[in-house]
Write an enzyme that holds these catalytic residues in place. Structure first.
Site, PDB file in Angstrom:
ATOM      1  N   GLU A 123      -4.298  -8.991  -0.294  1.00  0.00           N
ATOM      2  CA  GLU A 123      -4.898  -8.758   1.026  1.00  0.00           C
ATOM      3  C   GLU A 123      -6.404  -8.699   0.863  1.00  0.00           C
ATOM      4  O   GLU A 123      -6.918  -7.941   0.025  1.00  0.00           O
ATOM      5  CB  GLU A 123      -4.354  -7.453   1.610  1.00  0.00           C
ATOM      6  CG  GLU A 123      -4.511  -7.309   3.105  1.00  0.00           C
ATOM      7  CD  GLU A 123      -3.677  -6.147   3.640  1.00  0.00           C
ATOM      8  OE1 GLU A 123      -2.458  -6.105   3.343  1.00  0.00           O
ATOM      9  OE2 GLU A 123      -4.229  -5.288   4.333  1.00  0.00           O
ATOM     10  N   GLU A 155       0.832  -1.209   0.000  1.00  0.00           N
ATOM     11  CA  GLU A 155       0.000   0.000   0.000  1.00  0.00           C
ATOM     12  C   GLU A 155       0.866   1.259   0.000  1.00  0.00           C
ATOM     13  O   GLU A 155       0.674   2.184   0.800  1.00  0.00           O
ATOM     14  CB  GLU A 155      -0.977  -0.017   1.179  1.00  0.00           C
ATOM     15  CG  GLU A 155      -1.933  -1.203   1.117  1.00  0.00           C
ATOM     16  CD  GLU A 155      -2.940  -1.235   2.257  1.00  0.00           C
ATOM     17  OE1 GLU A 155      -2.827  -0.405   3.187  1.00  0.00           O
ATOM     18  OE2 GLU A 155      -3.848  -2.080   2.215  1.00  0.00           O
TER      19      GLU A 155
END
Length: 803
Positions: free
Chosen positions: A496, A419
């Site tokens: 994820e 991220e």
């Protein structure tokens, strides 16, 4: 990690364990007899410093886990609400006489964080990053006796991470003695450029270091060793090593009829690298070798050894619950055993390089590993995080990870970040290209990914860099069906998923739709419970995620998605979304912090395994007449039938894309029973009884015999039961522990995310009828006796044998 051949000499006042390869390299376990002080001390690196009052301990060590929880700790509850600060470690040691004309190194597997190291007052260096292995040479500064290593660990700058980091020398330490000509640190790289059913070509690249001022005429011998220790093939070549140089040499071997590394049978060979001078072995190293092929296909997913294989993985942070960040092989093995039984076949190391011992376990147990380097690049996520060091240190830290880990057959993917905020500007292109270039400099055998959040191609600069071999995406499962159009000819993996919220044993009435707690990033939390719990039924999730069932359905029905890594396998310390303090650990795990499966564990087990599964929830202690929603997870059956006190509540079948069935049933005291059937024949049956008054304590050890090595653990589950042995679901008795014999109580837990009881106390409150005691053996053979008692209950004892 150096493999050990045989026990060598014992040195008084130096090491409890010493191992040697009897070939010019000696490796000492350097974990024992360190002195520690948690304080910001002046001049503690000096040899004259008086450390006589310091605490003596054994590494690995995490001082944060020993502290009290507190709302005012700078870590905040996002970092586990535990103390950090500054700590010092010192160790005094003598050298064996055999070190003349040798090189002496100290190897640290990980120190969190900002470590600085001195030997006999001489400064050796610093490492800001807390997750990498590194070494220093000690040779120029050593004395014949009373050498002093001093290590300062500074974890005072907070917050510096988005989860619990721990503090201290939390991974293993070794002292390594080599010749002046030796294999370099992490200097052997084994790969298999060609594998067929009949043969495997094994390529071994060896980096040698010559620290002398003379050219050395040497030979390199490479051998492939099977799992029994038998040498199958050897090849020896003569070489010349230039003076004061670092040189690379490559050899190729062909192994006939190789046994493949698979998830069910992860067969391991070893490559034995030997350096010879005048026909005498002067250095040796063993490297793991798992022979397998794999590929990612944009349309059809992932293939292992030519077999279509869905990656059924979980993300894992590095803490071990009540043990904190301090590495313990048995604790990691237990976690992997629980995950393997669920059907899990993959681990994403989030979001940092793991302990090398964890990778060893994944090699042996058969997991598809994503090894991840960074949670941030230059743009920070926390005020004092690694972003401030990234520019100076990222190249060295990424190189260290790849060179240490590249021989592990369990690793299939490198991840250069999670991220990353540079997704959203042009620096993402520059950094992505640079980082992938570093990885490929040291390993071209595996693809590279990054866990991305932006799935619109024209908005994601890391994607636009063209540097990634596999595209990893976090959350936003609704877009999976669009990916072949958005990213044509690109392989995809769900790095994820979920971020569902559950507390074990907390049965709030299920809602029909997914509930987001809170509904978005800007809204206050109006959902939630006053006791900081989340529902055990799978219907609540963080605003960026969804339920376990919804996320799995999206991946299951997307053949172009190679698999998923669920957030997370186990609860972990820190990030207790959506709650503030006293919540201090996460709600995302399929398994709670103590290692007790939540109910959704059995949903995955029913989907990810072929063994028959039948799981019934909730418990059966309610108010008379209260309507209770009963769920069942099952597989290997056509239908299930529910009974209350032998009265049928109906037969149900799962529809397409359904993973559980449910009934709404008026409670009446007695027996809740379920039967699964296939073609009319019973497959499994389960019963849940209404529990009576709490009467007894039951102790169940995961292993009743452990090794007397000072490290091994027995995890003892503590259950509060009625007189018939039924767990009492609302029992919260304070259980007191006492230990006698050859062991110690090193951790307690109950899985409740807002408990403020110390993990190191001699007591623990039961939570929903259960808690956990962790026993560790000493180095003496004998027995450990654990006694558990609580007011109003019959006490219980259990014995563990140490061998």
């Amino acid at each position: 990690m150096y493999k050990i051949f045989s026990v060598c000499f014992f040195i008084v006042n130096l090491y409890a364990n010493c191992f040697s390869q009897n070939t010019g390299r000696t490796v000492f376990n350097f974990n024992d007899n360190w002195k520690f002080a948690q304080a910001d001390l002046k001049d503690a690196q000096n040899t004259s410093f008086d450390d006589r009052t310091w605490r003596v301990l054994q590494l690995p060590h995490d001082w944060s886990i020993e502290g009290p929880f507190g709302a005012n700790h700078l870590t905040t509850n996002q970092g586990g609400a535990l103390p950090t600060g500054i700590g010092w470690y010192r160790k005094t040691f003598n050298l064996p006489s055999a070190t003349k004309d040798k090189k002496v190194y100290i190897e640290f597997d990980g120190i969190y964080r900002n470590s600085q190291v001195w030997i006999n007052g001489h400064y050796l260096g610093k490492r800001p990053f807390g997750y990498n292995a590194f070494r220093y040479e000690l040779t120029p500064f050593l004395l014949t006796k009373n050498n002093i290593i001093a290590v300062k660990v500074d974890n005072s700058e907070q917050p510096n991470t988005r989860w619990y980091s721990g503090s201290g020398i939390y991974r293993n330490v070794r002292l390594v003695i080599t010749g002046t000509v030796a294999i370099d640190y992490h200097g052997v790289f084994v790969s298999t450029p060609k594998v067929t059913e009949n043969l495997a070509e094994v390529k071994v690249q060896t980096t040698l270091r010559n620290t002398t001022n003379q050219q050395s005429d040497l030979a390199i011998r490479q051998s492939i060793v099977d799992s029994t220790g038998k040498i199958l093939i050897s090849k020896q070549e003569s070489i010349s090593l230039l003076k004061d140089s670092l040189q690379n040499f490559t050899q190729n071997l062909t192994l006939q009829q190789p046994q493949l590394w698979t998830l069910d049978r992860p067969y391991l060979y070893q490559v034995k690298t030997e350096i010879l001078q005048k026909n005498q072995v002067i250095d040796t190293q063993l490297s793991p070798l798992g022979i397998r092929t794999f590929k990612f296909d944009p349309a059809t997913g992932f293939y292992l050894n030519g077999v279509p294989t869905k990656i059924l993985g979980v993300c894992q942070h590095h803490d071990l619950g009540a043990l904190g960040a301090a590495v313990n092989v048995r604790a990691m093995e237990r976690q992997l055993e629980i995950l393997k039984a669920m059907g899990c076949n993959g681990i994403r190391m989030s979001h940092n390089p793991p302990a090398s011992e964890l990778l060893d376990l994944c090699d042996r147990m058969g997991f598809i590993v994503m090894d991840e380097a960074f949670d941030m690049w230059k743009k920070k996520k926390s005020k004092k995080d690694y972003g401030q060091y990234f520019e100076e240190w990222h190249a060295r830290d990424l190189e260290a990870m790849v060179k240490r880990d590249r021989n592990h057959p369990s690793i299939f993917v490198w991840s250069i970040g999670n991220e990353i905020r540079e997704q959203f500007d042009s620096t993402g292109r520059t950094y992505a290209k640079e980082l992938t270039g570093i990885v490929k400099k040291f390993d071209t055998t595996r693809p590279i990914t990054s866990a991305l959040t932006e799935n619109e191609p024209d908005k994601n600069h890391i994607f636009q860099s063209g540097a990634l071999d596999v595209l990893g995406f976090n959350y936003k499962h609704e877009a999976y069906t669009e990916f072949p159009k958005r990213f044509p000819n690109h392989s995809i993996i769900a790095t994820e998923t979920a971020s569902a919220l559950e507390t074990r044993g907390q049965y709030d009435t299920p809602k029909a739709a997914v509930q987001l707690w809170p509904k978005d990033s800007k809204s206050p939390l109006v959902e939630g419970n006053a006791d900081w719990t989340a529902p055990a039924y799978d219907f609540a999730a963080a605003y960026w995620g969804t339920t376990h069932e919804e996320s799995w359905k999206a991946v299951k029905n997307a053949p172009h998605v190679a698999g998923l890594y669920v957030w997370t396998g186990f609860d972990y310390l820190g990030e207790p979304h959506p709650y503030s303090y006293p919540a201090r650990s996460s709600y995302f795990g399929i398994i709670d912090l103590a290692g007790f499966p939540k109910d959704v564990y059995y949903m995955y087990q029913s989907e990810w395994t072929q063994k028959p599964v039948l799981h019934l929830l909730p418990h059966w202690n309610w108010k008379a007449g209260q309507t209770v929603e009963v769920w069942a997870y099952y597989n290997q059956a056509d239908e299930v039938e529910l009974f209350v006190n032998n009265k049928s509540q109906g037969i149900l079948k799962k529809g397409k894309d359904e993973f559980h069935v449910s009934w709404k049933v008026p409670f009446e005291e007695g027996i809740l029973k379920i039967i699964s059937r296939k073609a009319g024949k019973e497959v499994l049956s389960k019963e849940v009884f209404t529990a009576g008054k709490a009467q007894k304590i039951r102790l169940i050890a995961d292993r009743k015999a452990i090794s007397a090595d000072g490290l091994d653990l027995s995890f003892v589950t503590v259950e509060i039961t009625d007189e018939k042995g039924n767990i009492v679901p609302d029992a919260n008795h304070l259980v007191q522990f006492s230990v006698e014999g050859k062991g110690n109580l090193v951790g307690v837990d109950n899985g409740y995310q807002a408990s403020l009881e110390s993990f190191k106390a001699l007591y623990r409150s039961a939570y929903h009828g259960k808690c956990l005691a962790i026993l560790q053996a000493t180095k003496e053979v004998g027995k450990i006796k654990l006694k558990a008692s609580a007011e109003g209950l019959e006490s219980s004892e259990i014995e563990i044998v140490t061998k």
